[in-house]
Write an enzyme that holds these catalytic residues in place. Structure first.
Site, PDB file in Angstrom:
ATOM      1  N   ASN A 205      25.195  99.111 -49.235  1.00 18.31           N
ATOM      2  CA  ASN A 205      25.499 100.346 -48.519  1.00 18.31           C
ATOM      3  C   ASN A 205      24.414 100.604 -47.487  1.00 18.31           C
ATOM      4  OD1 ASN A 205      23.407 102.213 -49.749  1.00 18.31           O
ATOM      5  ND2 ASN A 205      24.452 101.480 -51.598  1.00 18.31           N
ATOM      6  N   ARG A 206      24.576 101.672 -46.743  1.00 16.12           N
ATOM      7  CA  ARG A 206      23.715 101.889 -45.575  1.00 16.12           C
ATOM      8  C   ARG A 206      22.416 102.631 -45.882  1.00 16.12           C
ATOM      9  NH1 ARG A 206      26.886 100.647 -41.186  1.00 16.12           N
ATOM     10  NH2 ARG A 206      29.122 100.767 -41.589  1.00 16.12           N
TER      11      ARG A 206
END
Ligand code: CTP
Length: 393
Positions: A205-206
């Protein structure tokens, strides 16, 4: 708040020097004894006479124009704490490398006291790798860096780089002197986990880890012993020990092994909820066709800590998109003490930014929304909130 404390205020040459005069006044009002040391460039912005009138003492400006043969060691040894505000890019570079070609840096080197640094410069200068390298070294050497904040800059520009307000600097120096988390053991999780699909690819994920890093650094600057369990690049700071992990499983094992000894656990990591059930041992090939990836749940790290008896004061995070209803639901259902929710789809609030706009929930569903702040400011407010809510007994 600072009654009788001896504060050296170092002022370098940026336009925010005009706010340093007000800072000197606020320090005096808080009961401190204040002596100032100015760089030559600072005197281009505010006269030495201004600081003399406010503090009752003439500032030190040069090594050789004083009656004192060694003004930097005199001041450094006198200080209970030192502040550099504003700290320009040049002053930070000199501080990072110990280049004491002016009496301000000489004093910082001679002082054994806590050092609070409030940077101020244009956004471009702040974000340059050289400046970021210098700031990382200053933090690693033990200084407490506050700001810079987002707002109007010199020449009509707007962005991150503005010196934080004098009140925040007074609060930071008071916190550094009080070390109100002395003796506390704190656990922080940070970063986004990576779950292998094959040896090359992963589900991730970011999350950048910046919010968790800020929480760890703020706790250490208040005297806590911090364990940071992270899958992101960690900060180097005295008082923060780092356990690097990659997967949710590794994060769970490290966190559960540490949490029992901790007073507070802040779970800022973005942990994957699912992972490939059978990661491939060799790289998947395009010509083998579309892979079917079976998923299985990962351990819930936070739930494992919540189930401990006794358990640390527990702070959860919720990265939502759009409505914060999910954050409210998590606050009231996860058996935790505080929950920090944010809308990662909102400008300035997402992953990898230096700022965040959060709403803090308690288990009874009450909510408080804070304005857009730097992640360090969010961390500072969060620790104020944790300290106010948590009775260590
Ligand atoms: N968390 C965790 N372990 C997981 C998933 C989440 O410790 N496997 C923690 C996060 O660090 C965060 C909190 O739980 O502090 C909430 O994470 P989030 O993913 O928002 O919660 P979920 O219950 O997984 O919610 P959602 O339904 O949005 O997936």
């Amino acid at each position: 708040m600072l009654t009788g404390r001896r504060i050296v205020l170092g002022v370098s040459g940026g336009v925010a020097a005009y706010k340093a005069a007000y800072l000197a006044r606020r320090l005096m009002e808080a009961g401190a004894k204040v002596r100032c040391v100015l760089t030559d460039a600072a005197t281009e912005f505010v006269g030495a006479q201004t600081f003399a009138a406010i503090t009752g003492e003439y500032p030190v400006v040069g090594f050789f124009d004083e009656a004192d043969v060694s003004p930097h060691t005199t001041l450094g040894q006198w200080a209970d704490a030192m502040i550099i505000a504003p700290a320009t890019a040049a002053t930070m570079a000199k501080l990072a490398s110990g280049l004491s070609d002016n009496v301000l840096i000489g004093t910082a080197l001679a002082a054994e006291a806590p050092l609070v640094v409030a940077p101020a410069m244009h956004t471009e200068m702040w974000s340059k790798p050289a400046t970021q390298r210098n700031i990382a070294e200053i933090v690693a050497d033990g200084a407490i860096v506050v700001g810079p904040a987002v707002g109007p800059l010199a020449g009509g520009d707007v962005g991150q780089g503005r010196m934080v307000e004098p009140e925040a600097i007074v609060a930071a120096v008071a916190a550094a002197l009080t070390r109100e988390l002395d003796g506390w053991r704190v656990l922080v999780t940070a970063g986004g986990t990576r779950e292998a699909i094959d040896p090359v690819r992963y589900i991730g994920n970011r999350s950048s880890g910046k919010m968790g890093n800020a929480i760890a650094v703020e706790a250490a600057s208040r005297g806590a012993d911090v364990v940071l369990v992270t899958s992101a690049p960690p900060p180097a700071m005295a008082g923060v020990s780092v356990i690097s992990v990659e997967t949710a499983q590794e994060m769970a094992e490290a966190t559960w092994a540490q949490a029992g000894d901790c007073d507070v656990a802040v779970m800022a990591a973005a942990v994957a909820d699912f992972r490939p059930k059978n990661p491939e041992a060799a790289k998947l090939r395009r010509n083998e066709g579309l892979p079917a990836i079976d998923l299985e749940p990962t351990p819930d790290v936070l739930a494992g800590v919540a189930a401990m008896e006794p358990r640390p004061f527990l702070v959860g995070f919720a990265a939502e998109t759009g409505s914060l209803d999910g954050a409210l639901r998590k606050a009231t259902s996860k058996d935790i003490d505080l929950l920090v929710g944010n809308d990662v789809a909102k400008t300035g609030s997402g992953f990898a930014t230096d700022t965040n706009e959060v709403t803090v929930y308690t288990p009874d569903g009450s909510a408080e929304t804070w304005p857009l702040l730097t992640k360090r400011e969010v961390a500072s407010r969060l620790w104020d909130r944790i300290i106010a809510s948590y009775d260590r007994g």
